[in-house]
Design a protein around this motif. Structure first.
Motif, PDB file in Angstrom:
ATOM      1  N   CYS A  66       0.387  -1.014   0.100  1.00  0.00           N
ATOM      2  CA  CYS A  66      -0.051   0.058   0.059  1.00  0.00           C
ATOM      3  C   CYS A  66       0.050   1.356  -0.297  1.00  0.00           C
ATOM      4  O   CYS A  66       0.907   1.967  -0.375  1.00  0.00           O
ATOM      5  CB  CYS A  66      -0.847  -0.038   1.019  1.00  0.00           C
ATOM      6  SG  CYS A  66      -1.755   1.330   0.869  1.00  0.00           S
ATOM      7  N   GLY A 110       3.776   0.327  -3.467  1.00  0.00           N
ATOM      8  CA  GLY A 110       2.989  -0.089  -4.815  1.00  0.00           C
ATOM      9  C   GLY A 110       3.290  -0.666  -5.052  1.00  0.00           C
ATOM     10  O   GLY A 110       3.233  -1.732  -6.216  1.00  0.00           O
ATOM     11  N   GLN A 111       4.817  -1.568  -4.782  1.00  0.00           N
ATOM     12  CA  GLN A 111       5.542  -2.508  -4.939  1.00  0.00           C
ATOM     13  C   GLN A 111       6.706  -3.827  -3.897  1.00  0.00           C
ATOM     14  O   GLN A 111       7.062  -3.033  -2.782  1.00  0.00           O
ATOM     15  CB  GLN A 111       6.012  -3.170  -6.357  1.00  0.00           C
ATOM     16  CG  GLN A 111       7.248  -1.684  -6.140  1.00  0.00           C
ATOM     17  CD  GLN A 111       8.625  -1.899  -7.619  1.00  0.00           C
ATOM     18  OE1 GLN A 111       7.822  -1.705  -8.714  1.00  0.00           O
ATOM     19  NE2 GLN A 111       9.839  -1.623  -7.369  1.00  0.00           N
ATOM     20  N   LYS A 114       3.580  -6.333  -7.841  1.00  0.00           N
ATOM     21  CA  LYS A 114       3.318  -4.845  -7.865  1.00  0.00           C
ATOM     22  C   LYS A 114       1.229  -4.611  -7.754  1.00  0.00           C
ATOM     23  O   LYS A 114       0.947  -5.756  -8.517  1.00  0.00           O
ATOM     24  CB  LYS A 114       3.706  -4.750  -9.051  1.00  0.00           C
ATOM     25  CG  LYS A 114       5.105  -4.493  -9.503  1.00  0.00           C
ATOM     26  CD  LYS A 114       5.390  -4.425 -11.148  1.00  0.00           C
ATOM     27  CE  LYS A 114       6.987  -5.039 -10.944  1.00  0.00           C
ATOM     28  NZ  LYS A 114       7.460  -3.792 -12.483  1.00  0.00           N
ATOM     29  N   VAL A 115       1.864  -3.621  -7.055  1.00  0.00           N
ATOM     30  CA  VAL A 115      -0.126  -3.026  -7.327  1.00  0.00           C
ATOM     31  C   VAL A 115       0.261  -2.048  -8.831  1.00  0.00           C
ATOM     32  O   VAL A 115       0.369  -1.639  -9.056  1.00  0.00           O
ATOM     33  CB  VAL A 115      -0.391  -2.536  -6.357  1.00  0.00           C
ATOM     34  CG1 VAL A 115      -2.088  -1.969  -5.622  1.00  0.00           C
ATOM     35  CG2 VAL A 115      -0.417  -3.215  -4.799  1.00  0.00           C
ATOM     36  N   LYS A 117      -0.841   0.164 -11.282  1.00  0.00           N
ATOM     37  CA  LYS A 117      -0.982   1.170 -11.040  1.00  0.00           C
ATOM     38  C   LYS A 117      -2.017   1.968 -11.363  1.00  0.00           C
ATOM     39  O   LYS A 117      -1.682   3.589 -10.257  1.00  0.00           O
ATOM     40  CB  LYS A 117      -0.010   2.174 -12.034  1.00  0.00           C
ATOM     41  CG  LYS A 117       1.492   1.525 -11.947  1.00  0.00           C
ATOM     42  CD  LYS A 117       2.508   2.000 -12.987  1.00  0.00           C
ATOM     43  CE  LYS A 117       4.043   1.736 -12.935  1.00  0.00           C
ATOM     44  NZ  LYS A 117       4.748   1.967 -13.665  1.00  0.00           N
ATOM     45  N   ARG A 126      -4.443   3.627  -3.651  1.00  0.00           N
ATOM     46  CA  ARG A 126      -3.743   2.898  -3.008  1.00  0.00           C
ATOM     47  C   ARG A 126      -4.507   3.436  -1.864  1.00  0.00           C
ATOM     48  O   ARG A 126      -4.508   3.316  -0.884  1.00  0.00           O
ATOM     49  CB  ARG A 126      -2.708   2.460  -2.583  1.00  0.00           C
ATOM     50  CG  ARG A 126      -1.802   1.714  -4.450  1.00  0.00           C
ATOM     51  CD  ARG A 126      -0.700   1.523  -3.610  1.00  0.00           C
ATOM     52  NE  ARG A 126       0.498   2.864  -3.068  1.00  0.00           N
ATOM     53  CZ  ARG A 126       0.917   2.966  -4.054  1.00  0.00           C
ATOM     54  NH1 ARG A 126       1.049   3.029  -5.668  1.00  0.00           N
ATOM     55  NH2 ARG A 126       2.126   3.891  -4.082  1.00  0.00           N
TER      56      ARG A 126
END
Length: 297
Positions: A139, A142-143, A161-162, A164, A168
């Motif tokens: 969170c 991002g990764q 990876k969340v 993009k 978040r």
């Protein structure tokens, strides 16, 4: 139980749900150790680096990382994302209305993040502190790099990876017990509990709290699970299903849900949801969960 030939049955099994149904300890995606012989205690098994790696690839692995072969059950990939998509299919917030969602048993957070595509505020709760720590790191940054088991002590490096395009800042994570959720959580428009119910020490206690968490008419509840009842997690006297009653009738998990939820929730959809857990480059667990979608009366 059906087993895969050629693989030591002590280490892998395929739980199959009773065909009559047409077919989530405390955290999402935790049933997978049910057929394993493990040395760790049940409360510690999900805190190890190995299992954290398994769940990171389960949630964020690319199709090539999960199944590096031209064959295999490709439709079982991206289970956490598919869980969120099922939720969002039924939750259609009105313009200008602030919405909240709760992901119980969020594991390392993929479903939680995916819900934030539509929902303004999403809270993910899991019993495992290591899973929550990983979700918080994702969170924030991002990764997250992690080691992917290939064989024995051979690892490759991977990065969770969340996507993009997900905001978040809409997401928060916290450690908690699904059977003892804090009273200050408030009300939600959507609640997801995936692969959790048959790992709770008191499933009916959790279900009884849902009326408070989803008080508004038309709120959406999504429960997903394979109904693998084990007394190592839940005392048999507290099983929601998976037993023969005093009248000799088979009580399934789905029947248990209908009985407990029927007075306050309407069943609007049910479906099969396969998923795949990658343990090593050559060993997997394939399971079919039963997904039910409910609308608050």
């Amino acid at each position: 139980m059906a087993t895969i030939s050629g693989i030591d049955h002590k280490y892998i099994a395929i739980p199959m749900v009773a065909m009559s149904l047409g077919l989530s300890a405390y955290a999402a995606y935790r049933l997978h150790r049910s057929a394993h012989v493990v040395s760790e205690s049940d409360s510690d098994v999900y805190e190890s680096t190995k299992y954290l790696s398994e769940y990171l690839v389960f949630h964020y692995g690319t199709p090539e990382e999960v199944i590096p072969y031209p064959f295999g059950p490709k439709d079982a990939i991206d289970f956490p994302k598919r869980c969120a998509e099922l939720c969002l299919k039924h939750m259609q917030p009105k313009e200008g209305i602030y919405t909240r969602a709760l992901d119980i048993g969020c594991s390392v957070g993929r479903s939680t993040f995916e819900l934030a595509r539509v929902v303004n505020e999403v809270i993910g709760i899991d019993y495992s502190q290591s899973f929550i720590d990983a979700a918080k790191s994702l969170c924030l940054n991002g990764q997250m790099p992690y080691s992917l088991v290939q064989e024995g002590d051979i690892f490759s490096q991977a990065v969770a990876k969340v996507p993009k395009d997900i905001d978040r800042t809409r997401v928060t994570f916290e450690q908690g017990d699904a059977c003892a959720l804090r009273s200050s959580l408030g009300a939600f428009d959507l609640l997801l509990a995936s692969n959790v119910l048959c790992r709770l020490h008191h499933p009916k206690h959790f279900l009884s709290r849902l009326q408070q968490l989803l008080p508004k008419p038309d709120s959406i509840l999504v429960l997903i699970g394979p109904y693998v009842w084990l007394d190592q997690f839940t005392d048999k006297s507290l099983w929601l299903g998976g037993y023969i009653d005093a009248n000799g009738e088979a009580v399934t998990g789905f029947k248990g849900l209908l009985k407990e939820l029927g007075p306050h929730f309407e069943l609007v959809e049910q479906m099969e949801m396969p998923f795949l857990i990658r343990e090593t480059a050559r060993q997997y667990q394939w399971t079919v969960s039963h997904a039910t979608v409910w609308r608050r009366r």
